[in-house]
Scaffold this motif. Structure first.
Motif, PDB file in Angstrom:
ATOM      1  N   ARG A 210      40.474  93.294  85.999  1.00  0.00           N
ATOM      2  CA  ARG A 210      40.746  94.140  84.834  1.00  0.00           C
ATOM      3  C   ARG A 210      42.142  94.738  85.016  1.00  0.00           C
ATOM      4  O   ARG A 210      42.387  95.418  86.015  1.00  0.00           O
ATOM      5  CB  ARG A 210      39.727  95.274  84.733  1.00  0.00           C
ATOM      6  CG  ARG A 210      38.286  94.783  84.808  1.00  0.00           C
ATOM      7  CD  ARG A 210      37.523  95.063  83.557  1.00  0.00           C
ATOM      8  NE  ARG A 210      36.211  94.435  83.618  1.00  0.00           N
ATOM      9  CZ  ARG A 210      35.083  95.039  83.283  1.00  0.00           C
ATOM     10  NH1 ARG A 210      35.099  96.286  82.858  1.00  0.00           N
ATOM     11  NH2 ARG A 210      33.934  94.396  83.329  1.00  0.00           N
TER      12      ARG A 210
ATOM     13  N   HIS B 193      38.968 103.000  89.460  1.00  0.00           N
ATOM     14  CA  HIS B 193      39.300 101.722  88.845  1.00  0.00           C
ATOM     15  C   HIS B 193      40.188 100.893  89.755  1.00  0.00           C
ATOM     16  O   HIS B 193      41.185 101.383  90.276  1.00  0.00           O
ATOM     17  CB  HIS B 193      40.014 101.927  87.500  1.00  0.00           C
ATOM     18  CG  HIS B 193      39.103 102.396  86.417  1.00  0.00           C
ATOM     19  ND1 HIS B 193      38.893 103.726  86.163  1.00  0.00           N
ATOM     20  CD2 HIS B 193      38.332 101.703  85.542  1.00  0.00           C
ATOM     21  CE1 HIS B 193      38.021 103.833  85.159  1.00  0.00           C
ATOM     22  NE2 HIS B 193      37.658 102.624  84.769  1.00  0.00           N
TER      23      HIS B 193
ATOM     24  N   GLU C  18      43.728  97.346  84.603  1.00  0.00           N
ATOM     25  CA  GLU C  18      43.545  98.778  84.332  1.00  0.00           C
ATOM     26  C   GLU C  18      44.903  99.448  84.467  1.00  0.00           C
ATOM     27  O   GLU C  18      45.471  99.502  85.550  1.00  0.00           O
ATOM     28  CB  GLU C  18      42.556  99.405  85.330  1.00  0.00           C
ATOM     29  CG  GLU C  18      41.197  98.733  85.417  1.00  0.00           C
ATOM     30  CD  GLU C  18      40.250  99.131  84.285  1.00  0.00           C
ATOM     31  OE1 GLU C  18      40.686  99.856  83.356  1.00  0.00           O
ATOM     32  OE2 GLU C  18      39.086  98.696  84.314  1.00  0.00           O
TER      33      GLU C  18
HETATM   34 MG    MG Z   1      36.540 100.108  81.820  1.00  0.00          MG
END
Ligand code: MG
Ligand code: ATP
Length: 431
Positions: free
Chosen positions: A207, A216, A209
């Motif tokens: 991801r 995260h 992020e």
């Molecule tokens: Mg998320």
């Protein structure tokens, strides 16, 4: 007899002659004595080398050792109350394997520096303990699914389309065409619902992020079970049993390791014995606002809201039935209340935040196409996924657990990056 530190401590080999191979954890020379602490994969052990008890080569090797020099030591096991573990080795021979260079990690270094030398920092007691604990947590998870009749499947990592929204996709140049690193293996896990019934995938998800948070990562390990004929309540029951199983195993079989990582095992006891509360989204929003938060209907919980909801909580908390528009297209509508979906998040206690997201899946073709259109997705981008609904589809549910999120909570870590050896974040993909 070549042995290891763990065996000496466990078998109480007092008075025996042993040999150990390992690395220098600490060392101090005082006159004609070297006080060393050796580490090996099983623990740490005090070693004393007396100049008049060893030959000159041993004495030179011992007194010249750096922190992290590798060596073999032979000697007698003796009791010493002050030593870590209560024993020491009185050396009769000390042979350096590789002296190496002075180790760059000393005390009081910045977090950034420790991340730059992460490959060496992995040798620290802190990271060694966390990596051992992570290994056990993952093993217990696998054990849980094995006992429950699940099959483990291998998903692709390079994919054509995302399933959690475009903004966090990593693009790959796939022989001149666009492809992406997978954000979730859920859709591939669903394929096997129709042949194997109960399956899980344990694989990395990616991801992009863009914000820096303590929970995260850009690359994390994702455990994704998918089960035929499970409704969303059975889905939650499974999540709860899984979490209880792993936590119970850690508390009962690895209490010392938990303590070494900074988690008091007793603090996890309630999770093992008490049922997890299940709270509907709308109630959770009111709860947050009652505690001083400012949420409107249709917003998702951020870290602050999750912290309010789980303040002082002894066990994880399920939040269920979120508004449809803030959730992924594959989540099944609540037939009683079509603005909502049959999903759940599982929030870990005291602000560790979301560890699981799960739902009942839309299993009928027309319903799935309609929802895709509502969410402005192109059904033609999901042909194979739609096919699963065209031929003998059945109701099913599943969820995604972040391994590092689970470790962060169970081990009580401050930051998710310590739950993985080489954290990938917006500003780091080295070493
Ligand atoms: Mg998320
Ligand atoms: P969040 O709201 O915290 O960003 P999410 O709703 O994006 O999470 P899901 O898409 O439901 O998360 O993913 C399932 C699980 O994967 C989450 O419950 C969490 O445990 C884990 N997870 C999601 N994103 C990350 C990430 N960037 N780093 C580590 N774990 C993650």
């Amino acid at each position: 007899m070549i042995t290891n530190i763990g065996s000496i401590l466990a078998e109480k080999l007092e008075g025996k002659e042993v040999a150990l191979r390992g690395w220098m954890h600490r060392t101090r020379t005082s006159g004609s004595m070297v006080f060393a602490v050796m580490r090996d994969p099983t623990g740490i052990m005090q070693i004393t080398v007396k100049k008049d008890k060893v030959d000159s080569k041993s004495w030179k090797d011992a007194s010249d050792s750096y922190v992290e020099s590798s060596f073999t030591v032979r000697g007698k096991v003796a009791k010493d109350e002050r030593a870590p573990g209560g024993y020491e080795i009185q050396a009769s021979d000390f042979t350096t394997i590789s002296r190496g260079e002075p180790f760059p990690i000393a005390k009081d270094l910045s977090e950034e520096f420790l991340l730059d030398v992460r490959h060496l920092w992995m040798r620290s007691q802190k990271m060694t303990n966390i990596m051992k604990a992570r290994h056990h947590i993952v093993n217990y998870l696998r054990e849980f699914f094995e006992e429950d009749g699940f099959y483990e499947m291998a998903p692709p990592i390079i994919t054509r389309s995302g399933c959690e929204g475009g903004s966090t996709l990593f693009e790959v140049d796939y022989f001149g065409e666009k492809a992406y690193l997978t954000q979730s293996s859920q859709m591939y896990a669903e394929v096997f619902v129709f042949s194997l019934g109960k399956v899980y995938v344990l694989a990395p998800s990616f991801r992009a992020e863009k914000s820096r948070t303590i929970r995260h990562l850009a690359e994390y390990w994702h455990l994704e079970p998918e089960m035929a004929f499970y409704d969303y309540k059975m889905n939650m029951d499974l999540q709860e049993s899984m979490v209880k199983y792993v936590v119970k195993k850690m508390v009962e079989e690895k209490p010392d390791l938990l303590k070494a990582c900074g988690r008091e095992p007793e603090d996890l006891r309630a999770t093992i014995v008490k049922p997890f509360e299940r709270m509907e989204y709308e109630v959770a929003v009111e709860e947050v606002n009652g505690l001083g938060g400012k949420m409107e209907f249709g917003q998702d919980f951020g870290a602050d809201e999750e912290a309010l909801l789980t303040k002082g909580a002894e066990t994880p908390l399920f939040v269920t039935r979120f508004p449809k528009e803030i959730k992924a297209f594959y989540m099944k509508e609540d037939p009683q209340n079509p603005e909502f979906v049959l999903n759940n998040d599982l929030l870990a206690p005291v602000g560790h935040g979301e560890i699981i997201g799960g739902s009942e899946r839309i299993w009928q073709y027309d319903e799935l196409v309609a929802r895709m259109k509502e969410q402005k997705l192109e059904p033609k981008d999901y042909q194979w996924y739609l096919d699963l609904r065209r031929y003998g589809s059945v109701p099913h549910s599943g969820y995604g657990l972040g391994i590092e999120r689970l470790c962060k909570w169970v081990l009580n870590l401050e930051h998710i990056r310590d739950a993985i050896p080489f954290p990938r974040t917006i500003n780091r993909c080295y070493p």
